[in-house]
Design a protein around this motif. Structure first.
Motif, PDB file in Angstrom:
ATOM      1  N   UNK A 137       0.831  -1.209  -0.085  1.00 11.55           N
ATOM      2  CA  UNK A 137      -0.072   0.090   0.039  1.00 11.55           C
ATOM      3  C   UNK A 137       0.899   1.150  -0.071  1.00 11.55           C
ATOM      4  N   UNK A 138       1.856   1.198   0.752  1.00 10.11           N
ATOM      5  CA  UNK A 138       2.736   2.411   0.794  1.00 10.11           C
ATOM      6  C   UNK A 138       3.189   2.533  -0.854  1.00 10.11           C
ATOM      7  N   UNK A 139       3.674   1.690  -1.550  1.00  3.70           N
ATOM      8  CA  UNK A 139       4.129   1.758  -2.829  1.00  3.70           C
ATOM      9  C   UNK A 139       2.863   2.429  -3.743  1.00  3.70           C
ATOM     10  N   UNK A 140       1.709   1.725  -3.471  1.00  7.71           N
ATOM     11  CA  UNK A 140       0.548   2.268  -4.256  1.00  7.71           C
ATOM     12  C   UNK A 140       0.380   3.654  -3.871  1.00  7.71           C
ATOM     13  N   UNK A 141       0.414   4.157  -2.798  1.00  4.13           N
ATOM     14  CA  UNK A 141       0.021   5.375  -2.318  1.00  4.13           C
ATOM     15  C   UNK A 141       1.201   6.215  -2.835  1.00  4.13           C
ATOM     16  N   UNK A 142       2.502   5.827  -2.940  1.00  4.99           N
ATOM     17  CA  UNK A 142       3.568   6.600  -3.745  1.00  4.99           C
ATOM     18  C   UNK A 142       3.253   6.745  -5.077  1.00  4.99           C
ATOM     19  N   UNK A 143       2.867   5.677  -5.696  1.00  8.91           N
ATOM     20  CA  UNK A 143       2.653   5.700  -7.100  1.00  8.91           C
ATOM     21  C   UNK A 143       1.524   6.699  -7.544  1.00  8.91           C
ATOM     22  N   UNK A 144       0.475   6.744  -6.719  1.00  6.84           N
ATOM     23  CA  UNK A 144      -0.531   8.054  -6.748  1.00  6.84           C
ATOM     24  C   UNK A 144       0.144   9.195  -6.716  1.00  6.84           C
ATOM     25  N   UNK A 145       0.548   9.577  -5.348  1.00  6.66           N
ATOM     26  CA  UNK A 145       1.222  10.951  -5.271  1.00  6.66           C
ATOM     27  C   UNK A 145       2.186  11.237  -6.471  1.00  6.66           C
ATOM     28  N   UNK A 146       2.972  10.438  -6.978  1.00  3.07           N
ATOM     29  CA  UNK A 146       3.896  10.809  -8.099  1.00  3.07           C
ATOM     30  C   UNK A 146       3.133  10.986  -9.268  1.00  3.07           C
ATOM     31  N   UNK A 147       2.129  10.460  -9.424  1.00  2.00           N
ATOM     32  CA  UNK A 147       1.290  10.504 -10.626  1.00  2.00           C
ATOM     33  C   UNK A 147       0.587  12.133 -10.611  1.00  2.00           C
ATOM     34  N   UNK A 148      -0.162  12.248  -9.288  1.00  2.00           N
ATOM     35  CA  UNK A 148      -0.591  13.700  -9.121  1.00  2.00           C
ATOM     36  C   UNK A 148       0.401  14.590  -9.408  1.00  2.00           C
ATOM     37  N   UNK A 149       1.588  14.745  -8.857  1.00  6.17           N
ATOM     38  CA  UNK A 149       2.781  15.596  -8.903  1.00  6.17           C
ATOM     39  C   UNK A 149       3.138  15.732 -10.682  1.00  6.17           C
ATOM     40  N   UNK A 150       3.033  14.636 -11.360  1.00 11.57           N
ATOM     41  CA  UNK A 150       3.418  14.697 -12.756  1.00 11.57           C
ATOM     42  C   UNK A 150       2.150  15.508 -13.369  1.00 11.57           C
ATOM     43  N   UNK A 151       1.094  15.132 -12.995  1.00 13.04           N
ATOM     44  CA  UNK A 151      -0.102  16.114 -13.739  1.00 13.04           C
ATOM     45  C   UNK A 151      -0.092  17.390 -13.421  1.00 13.04           C
ATOM     46  N   UNK A 152       0.366  17.865 -12.032  1.00 11.90           N
ATOM     47  CA  UNK A 152       0.420  19.034 -11.705  1.00 11.90           C
ATOM     48  C   UNK A 152       1.552  20.053 -12.476  1.00 11.90           C
ATOM     49  N   UNK A 153       2.740  19.310 -12.611  1.00 12.68           N
ATOM     50  CA  UNK A 153       3.676  19.849 -13.240  1.00 12.68           C
ATOM     51  C   UNK A 153       3.498  20.094 -14.773  1.00 12.68           C
ATOM     52  N   UNK A 154       2.725  19.232 -15.318  1.00 14.61           N
ATOM     53  CA  UNK A 154       2.481  19.276 -16.845  1.00 14.61           C
ATOM     54  C   UNK A 154       1.638  20.372 -16.989  1.00 14.61           C
ATOM     55  N   UNK A 155       0.555  20.466 -16.188  1.00 17.32           N
ATOM     56  CA  UNK A 155      -0.371  21.789 -16.388  1.00 17.32           C
ATOM     57  C   UNK A 155       0.196  22.854 -15.997  1.00 17.32           C
ATOM     58  N   UNK A 156       1.325  22.995 -15.005  1.00 19.47           N
ATOM     59  CA  UNK A 156       2.200  24.410 -14.875  1.00 19.47           C
ATOM     60  C   UNK A 156       3.027  24.528 -16.170  1.00 19.47           C
ATOM     61  N   UNK A 157       3.547  23.460 -16.648  1.00 20.21           N
ATOM     62  CA  UNK A 157       4.246  23.774 -17.756  1.00 20.21           C
ATOM     63  C   UNK A 157       3.724  24.162 -18.925  1.00 20.21           C
ATOM     64  N   UNK A 158       2.481  23.733 -19.168  1.00 20.88           N
ATOM     65  CA  UNK A 158       1.451  24.103 -20.343  1.00 20.88           C
ATOM     66  C   UNK A 158       1.027  25.329 -20.163  1.00 20.88           C
ATOM     67  N   UNK A 159       0.365  25.763 -18.825  1.00 22.43           N
ATOM     68  CA  UNK A 159      -0.005  27.187 -18.561  1.00 22.43           C
ATOM     69  C   UNK A 159       1.235  28.300 -18.894  1.00 22.43           C
ATOM     70  N   UNK A 160       2.487  27.758 -18.588  1.00 19.32           N
ATOM     71  CA  UNK A 160       3.525  28.911 -18.898  1.00 19.32           C
ATOM     72  C   UNK A 160       3.767  29.023 -20.296  1.00 19.32           C
ATOM     73  N   UNK A 161       3.285  28.149 -21.203  1.00 19.57           N
ATOM     74  CA  UNK A 161       3.359  28.358 -22.494  1.00 19.57           C
ATOM     75  C   UNK A 161       2.097  28.844 -23.126  1.00 19.57           C
ATOM     76  N   UNK A 162       1.330  29.338 -22.346  1.00 17.58           N
ATOM     77  CA  UNK A 162       0.035  30.119 -22.479  1.00 17.58           C
ATOM     78  C   UNK A 162      -0.924  29.222 -22.875  1.00 17.58           C
ATOM     79  N   UNK A 163      -1.288  27.931 -22.634  1.00 18.87           N
ATOM     80  CA  UNK A 163      -2.137  27.157 -23.091  1.00 18.87           C
ATOM     81  C   UNK A 163      -3.321  27.024 -22.030  1.00 18.87           C
ATOM     82  N   UNK A 164      -4.230  26.866 -22.633  1.00 12.97           N
ATOM     83  CA  UNK A 164      -5.895  26.708 -21.496  1.00 12.97           C
ATOM     84  C   UNK A 164      -5.814  25.282 -21.352  1.00 12.97           C
ATOM     85  N   UNK A 165      -5.940  25.143 -20.050  1.00 11.40           N
ATOM     86  CA  UNK A 165      -5.962  23.653 -19.458  1.00 11.40           C
ATOM     87  C   UNK A 165      -7.194  23.189 -19.060  1.00 11.40           C
ATOM     88  N   UNK A 166      -8.333  23.702 -19.419  1.00 11.78           N
ATOM     89  CA  UNK A 166      -9.488  23.169 -19.198  1.00 11.78           C
ATOM     90  C   UNK A 166     -10.260  24.118 -18.060  1.00 11.78           C
TER      91      UNK A 166
END
Length: 556
Positions: A137-166
């Motif tokens: 469960x610790x690894x499962x939770x780690x995977x979920x948190x890493x996925x969430x961080x990756x999504x947040x980073x992608x949104x931040x990078x996309x907005x820095x390029x002036x994109x509308x993210x929904x």
């Protein structure tokens, strides 16, 4: 010699899939999980394992929360003693949160239920099995948190390029891939709002002008086909429009603003002028968060004629007094209207609503809700907690309940939503109907010095909080009386020392002789409105006899 028969083990299969993708197929992931688990249960038939017919399938739901319909049904059946073993394809189908998993294991243990993952071999009844589960469960939770961080980073990078993210696009735009396209008819309204604000210089006057001109928010439709908009443009909506950098061609993200890929509706010069005017109007004003959080009944309170009442305040010295005032009276368009103290009217609404939960079963009968076994178990505790939250000035449960508060000359009419009441106490709202539940709270207005006060019909103060000014005077009275009783000084010398008149010191010292019962009432904030700092300042005689004091100042 007869063969020994294994005891019957009732098995329930739980399946889950995070997204809805593929669920419409004839053979989807949930069915695949169930077939694999069913085959495993069948392989344990010699141990007495039998599969229960009920399906516990959660499709399109995250494993990061326990608020899943099928999982809640599973837990209810476990509590009812209908299940011996829970079977899943993988541990993360049950939950991806280590904290939630520990809670589930505690529930299983409490009801004597075991837990099996068919692709991961362990036994929850042993310490080694628990360690293995916690690691997984610790690894499962780690995977979920890493996925969430990756999504947040992608949104931040996309907005820095002036994109509308929904999300819901601002009025005047519609989604256009990863950008925004202008809706011409709505953009014209946005330009009109900015131009008129620069001319009027006041959002309140702008909102009134738009309302008088019949200009409303355009009705729009979400991607799911739900209609919204069409109402009067409130000051909050106008502030949001005027401060939204998207209209100047930018994309905001947290504390940063990036140049967007979409076309601006408002030119940069106009945008900067609007922002300068907004900043100038904010200078010297109080925190907006403080103002909005204190106006509990904003948008919900009306006078006897049905006219909206505006949250207002006045300041005397360092003390801020809040009021609700009829709209026309507030704008000086008429001399007729209602004006009531904000703090006391809110306290009366809170106390009257909280008392509704004092008799949970009377409330259930009033709502016409058939009591389910689950409701019976939780009703008393839920109602007690709700009453405590409402009395503690928690706005969210109260505003969820309120439909309208109408201020009559001698009483409040408090209309509550029956469906919201049902939801809060954990019952089904289908039986409650749409009619409001109406409560009545008598009150009367009095004056304490120059201050308008509101008290209950029996004369009791509205707020259950102690009057801090009165408490301080009582403490001061006891300190002064101790000095006088020890012979260290006299009234004249004491008055000169503390900088008050002798008559004022004499009146304050009277508070040192209040009865114990009256002191307790003052500390609870439940004394009669006749006992206040203004009473001390007046020349009203205070009886020395405790019975007479209580007859005068206690609420009977």
């Amino acid at each position: 010699m007869t063969a020994r028969t294994s005891p019957r083990v009732r098995c329930a299969i739980y399946t889950r899939k995070s997204s809805e993708e593929g669920l419409e197929q004839d053979f989807n992931s949930l069915q695949a999980q169930r077939e694999a688990c069913a085959a495993y249960v069948k392989s344990q038939a010699s141990e007495g394992w039998t599969l229960l017919p009920e399906d516990y399938d959660d499709g399109g739901l995250s494993g990061g929360t326990l608020e899943r319909p099928a999982l809640q049904r599973l837990l209810a059946d476990i509590a009812a003693g209908l299940i011996d073993t829970v079977v899943v394809y993988k541990v993360d189908r049950l939950t991806r949160s280590l904290l939630d998993f520990s809670r589930l294991v505690e529930t299983f243990d409490r009801h004597g239920v075991s837990f099996v993952s068919i692709t991961q071999s362990f036994n929850t009844t042993t310490s080694m099995g628990r360690l293995t589960l916690n690691m997984l469960l610790s690894f499962a939770q780690f995977e979920r948190e890493v996925t969430a961080e990756r999504i947040r980073d992608k949104i931040a990078a996309s907005k820095a390029r002036g994109m509308w993210m929904g999300g819901i696009p601002p009025l005047g735009y519609r989604p256009d891939g990863r950008s925004l396209a202008i809706v011409d008819e709505h953009a014209a309204l946005i330009r009109h709002i900015h131009a008129r604000y620069l001319e009027l210089g006041c959002v309140r006057r702008l909102a009134e002008e738009l309302e008088e001109g019949g200009i409303r928010a355009p009705q729009r439709t979400t991607t799911k086909g739900n209609a919204y908009g069409g109402g009067v443009l409130s000051r909050g909506q106008l502030y949001f429009i005027l401060k939204n950098p998207v209209y100047a061609g930018d994309i905001p993200h947290k504390d940063m603003v990036y140049l967007g890929q979409h076309i601006a509706i408002i030119d940069r010069e106009t945008w900067e002028r609007v922002q300068d005017r907004l900043r100038a109007n904010r200078q010297g004003s109080r925190s907006g968060a403080r103002g909005t959080s204190s106006a509990l009944l904003a948008g919900l309170i009306v006078d006897a004629a049905g006219q909206p009442m505006i949250a207002a305040h006045s300041t005397r010295g360092t003390v801020r007094y809040r009021y609700y005032v009829s709209k026309e009276l507030h704008h000086a368009r008429t001399k007729d209207g209602t004006r009531v103290p904000g703090r006391e009217i809110e306290a009366l609404v809170r106390e009257t609503t909280a008392q509704l939960f004092a008799d949970p079963w009377a409330l259930v009968a009033e709502l016409g809700i058939p009591p389910s076994p689950e409701l019976i178990r939780q009703l008393d505790g839920t109602c007690a907690e709700l009453a405590q939250q409402i009395r503690a000035r928690s706005a969210s449960p109260l505003r969820a309940l309120l439909r309208e508060v109408r201020v009559h000359g001698d009483r409040l009419e408090i209309a509550l939503s029956r469906s919201a009441l049902a939801r809060l106490i954990g019952a089904s709202e289908t039986e409650t109907g749409d009619a409001a539940l109406v409560l009545w709270a008598p009150y009367r207005l009095t004056r304490s010095g120059n201050t308008l006060r509101l008290v209950q019909g029996d004369g009791a103060r509205i707020s259950a909080a102690p009057d801090t000014a009165l408490v301080r005077l009582i403490i001061l009275a006891r300190q002064w009386w101790e000095q006088l009783a020890r012979g260290e000084t006299d009234i004249t010398a004491l008055a000169a020392e503390v900088g008050y008149s002798s008559s004022y010191v004499t009146r304050v010292v009277r508070l040192a002789f209040l009865s114990p019962k009256l002191i307790e009432t003052v500390l609870a904030g439940r004394q009669h409105s006749r006992l206040s700092p203004a009473t001390v300042r007046s020349s009203v005689e205070m009886p020395a006899d405790w019975d007479q004091q209580e007859a005068l100042f206690l609420v009977h």
